[in-house]
Design a protein around this motif. Sequence first.
Motif, PDB file in Angstrom:
ATOM      1  N   THR A  67      -3.191   0.874 -29.540  1.00 24.60           N
ATOM      2  CA  THR A  67      -2.634   1.927 -30.402  1.00 24.60           C
ATOM      3  C   THR A  67      -3.793   2.706 -31.009  1.00 24.60           C
ATOM      4  OG1 THR A  67      -0.690   0.587 -30.954  1.00 24.60           O
ATOM      5  CG2 THR A  67      -1.213   2.427 -32.422  1.00 24.60           C
ATOM      6  N   PRO A  68      -3.993   3.978 -30.646  1.00 23.00           N
ATOM      7  CA  PRO A  68      -5.092   4.762 -31.219  1.00 23.00           C
ATOM      8  C   PRO A  68      -4.870   4.995 -32.718  1.00 23.00           C
ATOM      9  CG  PRO A  68      -4.198   5.804 -29.238  1.00 23.00           C
ATOM     10  CD  PRO A  68      -3.235   4.742 -29.647  1.00 23.00           C
ATOM     11  N   ILE A  69      -5.894   4.752 -33.513  1.00 22.33           N
ATOM     12  CA  ILE A  69      -5.790   4.956 -34.959  1.00 22.33           C
ATOM     13  C   ILE A  69      -6.656   6.131 -35.409  1.00 22.33           C
ATOM     14  CG2 ILE A  69      -6.111   3.926 -37.249  1.00 22.33           C
ATOM     15  CD1 ILE A  69      -3.776   2.754 -35.643  1.00 22.33           C
ATOM     16  N   ALA A  70      -7.982   6.016 -35.254  1.00 23.44           N
ATOM     17  CA  ALA A  70      -8.839   7.100 -35.724  1.00 23.44           C
ATOM     18  C   ALA A  70     -10.202   7.080 -35.055  1.00 23.44           C
ATOM     19  CB  ALA A  70      -9.028   7.005 -37.244  1.00 23.44           C
ATOM     20  N   ARG A  71     -10.677   8.259 -34.676  1.00 29.43           N
ATOM     21  CA  ARG A  71     -12.098   8.433 -34.351  1.00 29.43           C
ATOM     22  C   ARG A  71     -12.794   8.769 -35.658  1.00 29.43           C
ATOM     23  NH1 ARG A  71     -13.671  13.485 -30.720  1.00 29.43           N
ATOM     24  NH2 ARG A  71     -13.439  14.473 -32.754  1.00 29.43           N
ATOM     25  N   LEU A  72     -13.918   8.110 -35.932  1.00 30.47           N
ATOM     26  CA  LEU A  72     -14.555   8.249 -37.231  1.00 30.47           C
ATOM     27  C   LEU A  72     -15.841   9.076 -37.195  1.00 30.47           C
ATOM     28  CD1 LEU A  72     -14.180   4.584 -38.562  1.00 30.47           C
ATOM     29  CD2 LEU A  72     -12.716   6.559 -39.057  1.00 30.47           C
TER      30      LEU A  72
ATOM     31  N   LEU B 263     -10.551  12.166 -36.215  1.00 31.42           N
ATOM     32  CA  LEU B 263      -9.420  12.520 -35.363  1.00 31.42           C
ATOM     33  C   LEU B 263      -8.474  11.332 -35.371  1.00 31.42           C
ATOM     34  CD1 LEU B 263      -8.779  14.966 -33.442  1.00 31.42           C
ATOM     35  CD2 LEU B 263      -9.652  13.550 -31.584  1.00 31.42           C
ATOM     36  N   THR B 264      -7.168  11.592 -35.472  1.00 33.97           N
ATOM     37  CA  THR B 264      -6.237  10.473 -35.595  1.00 33.97           C
ATOM     38  C   THR B 264      -5.078  10.569 -34.596  1.00 33.97           C
ATOM     39  OG1 THR B 264      -4.871  11.610 -37.262  1.00 33.97           O
ATOM     40  CG2 THR B 264      -6.684  10.242 -38.073  1.00 33.97           C
ATOM     41  N   GLY B 265      -4.376   9.429 -34.466  1.00 34.45           N
ATOM     42  CA  GLY B 265      -3.105   9.373 -33.771  1.00 34.45           C
ATOM     43  C   GLY B 265      -3.123   9.872 -32.341  1.00 34.45           C
TER      44      GLY B 265
END
Length: 328
Positions: free
Chosen positions: A122-127, A303-305
């Motif tokens: 489940t993609p959450i966030a690129r930080l 970047l999220t979701g």
Amino acid sequence: MPLRTPLALLGAALLVLLAPPLLTSGSSADGGGTKIPGLRFMVPNSPGGGYDITARTAARSVEDAGLNHNVEVFNLPGAGGTVGLSRLVNDHGNGKVAMSMGLGVVGAVHTNHAPSTLADTTPIARLTEESDIVVVAKNSPYEDFGQLLADWRKDPAGTAVGGGSSPGGPDHLAPMLMAEAAGIEPRTVNYVPFDGGGELLASVLGGKVAFGVSGVSEYLDQIESGELRVLAVTAPKRVAGLDAPTLKEAGVDVEFTNWRGIVAPPGLSDTERDKLIGMFERLHASPEWKRALKRNGWSDAFLTGEKYGRFLEAQDKRVATVLKELGL
């Protein structure tokens, strides 16, 4: 005892309706249940590497900003991060664990033929994004990148380069692209992989490899203390605080940046996924995280979701194409 009039009864009822409700076992003191009790961050490589620094910095910043309490960070290294990835994928439906990862895991999935891929998460966030750096020990004979490049061209196999990622990861792709641009056949390069920047550091300092390629943030302390010397940065522009040219300035036409982010197990409910994304959105907006970005020399790449999910798909295709083009 005085009789209670209809007006008095109405007033008592209004007091009950207007008073704040008592917390029940299903309610939260944080104003909407945004905290995640028992939250754990998995690091799929050894302590001291980029994923480890990212996870521990995020956990500390989350706690300092009051977004969550007692975030545990634990390491599960192996196979370039794919051991941790498999563990995460098998933890189906667990909304209390998330994994720190990045481009290295994308590459390791390909080169290790891993049974689980990032498409299973489940993609959450690129930080963050950051430059890689070319480093040598303080007692290295190489004072600048030109000297290193001359020896590398003469003897690619004898001029070993170490990286903190498996083949296909950023610390592998960067020197391979450097070699190709410098006229060195990538297949002749002697790349020595290590499971994270911590293991790589000992080999660079001990002279077991001629030079190392790793992320800026992993070696800031050693650079500042003079234990390591930076010969070049892979970013399009010079990195503030580092006295080192870009690869293009050093005569090699390559630009390369690494990134890091967070993924969670598959099978999360919308509520669980949104809680994790929401926590990182609040972290991103916090002064604690802004200070962490500056302290570690990281560029903000939030970047999220679903957008982050599409980015992961594109990165997977990019790595596969580069590996094929390099004959690796």
